[in-house]
Scaffold this motif. Structure first.
Motif, PDB file in Angstrom:
ATOM      1  N   CYS A 192       0.837  -1.194   0.000  1.00 15.99           N
ATOM      2  CA  CYS A 192       0.000   0.000   0.000  1.00 15.99           C
ATOM      3  C   CYS A 192       0.876   1.249   0.000  1.00 15.99           C
ATOM      4  CB  CYS A 192      -0.905   0.018   1.235  1.00 15.99           C
ATOM      5  SG  CYS A 192       0.036   0.084   2.786  1.00 15.99           S
ATOM      6  N   THR A 240       5.354   4.648  -0.353  1.00  8.87           N
ATOM      7  CA  THR A 240       4.763   3.467  -0.971  1.00  8.87           C
ATOM      8  C   THR A 240       5.619   2.247  -0.667  1.00  8.87           C
ATOM      9  OG1 THR A 240       3.814   4.803  -2.762  1.00  8.87           O
ATOM     10  CG2 THR A 240       4.032   2.428  -3.149  1.00  8.87           C
ATOM     11  N   PRO A 269      -4.756   1.726  -0.757  1.00 10.41           N
ATOM     12  CA  PRO A 269      -4.476   0.450  -1.441  1.00 10.41           C
ATOM     13  C   PRO A 269      -3.560   0.656  -2.638  1.00 10.41           C
ATOM     14  CG  PRO A 269      -6.799   0.653  -0.923  1.00 10.41           C
ATOM     15  CD  PRO A 269      -6.191   1.991  -0.636  1.00 10.41           C
ATOM     16  N   HIS A 270      -2.900  -0.419  -3.067  1.00  9.44           N
ATOM     17  CA  HIS A 270      -1.901  -0.307  -4.120  1.00  9.44           C
ATOM     18  C   HIS A 270      -2.459  -0.015  -5.496  1.00  9.44           C
ATOM     19  CE1 HIS A 270       2.505  -1.802  -3.572  1.00  9.44           C
ATOM     20  NE2 HIS A 270       2.343  -0.541  -3.301  1.00  9.44           N
TER      21      HIS A 270
END
Length: 287
Positions: A192, A240, A269-270
């Motif tokens: 994430c 990140t 979220p990624h």
């Protein structure tokens, strides 16, 4: 501008008088009796507009919380006395609490002079605090996320340093004892991006940030830096991660006084990418 509230739900009004240290502006507002009355009328008109937004129905909030910032404020004793008298005679029940921050010595001396002429009801609503305790006093009545950054809060309505947080995002408060280090540990159980912002009331501390993965070497996000009182209102950053682990935000308080640390964070979220305080959608691109 979004309306902010105290802990009891009263709308908060800030009055900042430091601008009147400008001689030209001061003379336009307070040169003679006519100018002073025009200034008072403008303040009363503002108060009347605020009153119209209150809820006078059963159980409604029908009073306001006022904050008067006296930092760099010049002396205007005559106008202050007149304002107190108008408030007492015409609006005794409209103000729930009147907090004076960054109070100067002359203001306290003047208040002691006029105090005998004020009712006990009015005096019970007044709170006075000096520069070193202004933020602490505000936090007694208003949550930090609704206090402007200029008073060591994190209200984004008064600062463009973060676009991700609003006054609805709660702030965590931690006391950092004197001559100690305090780390905020944020566990990341998924790939994430993490966004955070923090401040320390009065600063004069050192700050660093690092990512500690479950496997591998620690990544230094922000090397240790000293932050003075007037360096910056808040620290806002993001990182990140592509591995599980934790982020440590560390405050080193080497002073002889305890400090109040305020922080909040969001996990993104990624499928999103965070850069320079903006969030971009990546259409579920696998990072």
């Amino acid at each position: 501008m979004q309306i902010v509230y105290d802990k009891e739900g009263h709308p908060v009004c800030y009055n900042v008088y430091g601008e009147f240290q400008n001689t030209e502006l001061y003379n336009r507002a307070f040169a003679d009796e006519g100018d002073r009355m025009r200034f008072l009328r403008s303040r009363i008109q503002f108060l009347e507009r605020s009153i119209r937004k209150l809820d006078f129905g059963a159980g409604g909030i029908n009073t306001i919380f006022q904050v008067s910032d006296l930092k760099n404020s010049p002396e205007f004793r005559i106008t202050t006395k007149q304002a107190f008298q108008i408030l007492q005679d015409n609006y005794p029940e409209i103000v729930a609490k009147q907090v004076f921050i960054n109070v100067t010595w002359w203001y306290l001396a003047f208040y002691k002079m006029i105090c005998p002429f004020l009712t006990q009801r009015i005096k019970s609503k007044f709170v006075f605090t000096g520069p070193t305790r202004s933020a602490e006093t505000l936090f007694k009545y208003i949550v930090p996320e609704q206090v402007p950054t200029q008073y060591s809060g994190l209200s984004v309505d008064f600062c463009e340093c973060s676009l991700e947080f609003t006054i609805d995002d709660p702030v965590t408060e931690i006391t950092v004892k004197s001559a100690t280090k305090q780390s905020v540990e944020i566990i990341l159980n998924e790939k994430c991006s993490l966004i955070w912002e923090l401040c320390v009331v009065g600063w004069e501390v050192s700050y660093c940030a690092e990512f500690v993965p479950k496997h591998g070497y620690t990544v230094l996000i922000q090397k240790t830096k000293k932050i003075a009182t007037n360096d910056e209102p808040i620290v806002s950053d993001s990182f990140t991660v592509s591995d599980l682990g934790k982020i440590l935000l560390t405050i080193d308080n080497s002073t002889s006084k305890k400090k109040k640390l305020l922080y909040r964070f969001k996990v993104v979220p990624h499928k999103y990418y965070v850069d320079s305080n903006k969030i971009y959608l990546l259409d579920l691109l696998d990072l």
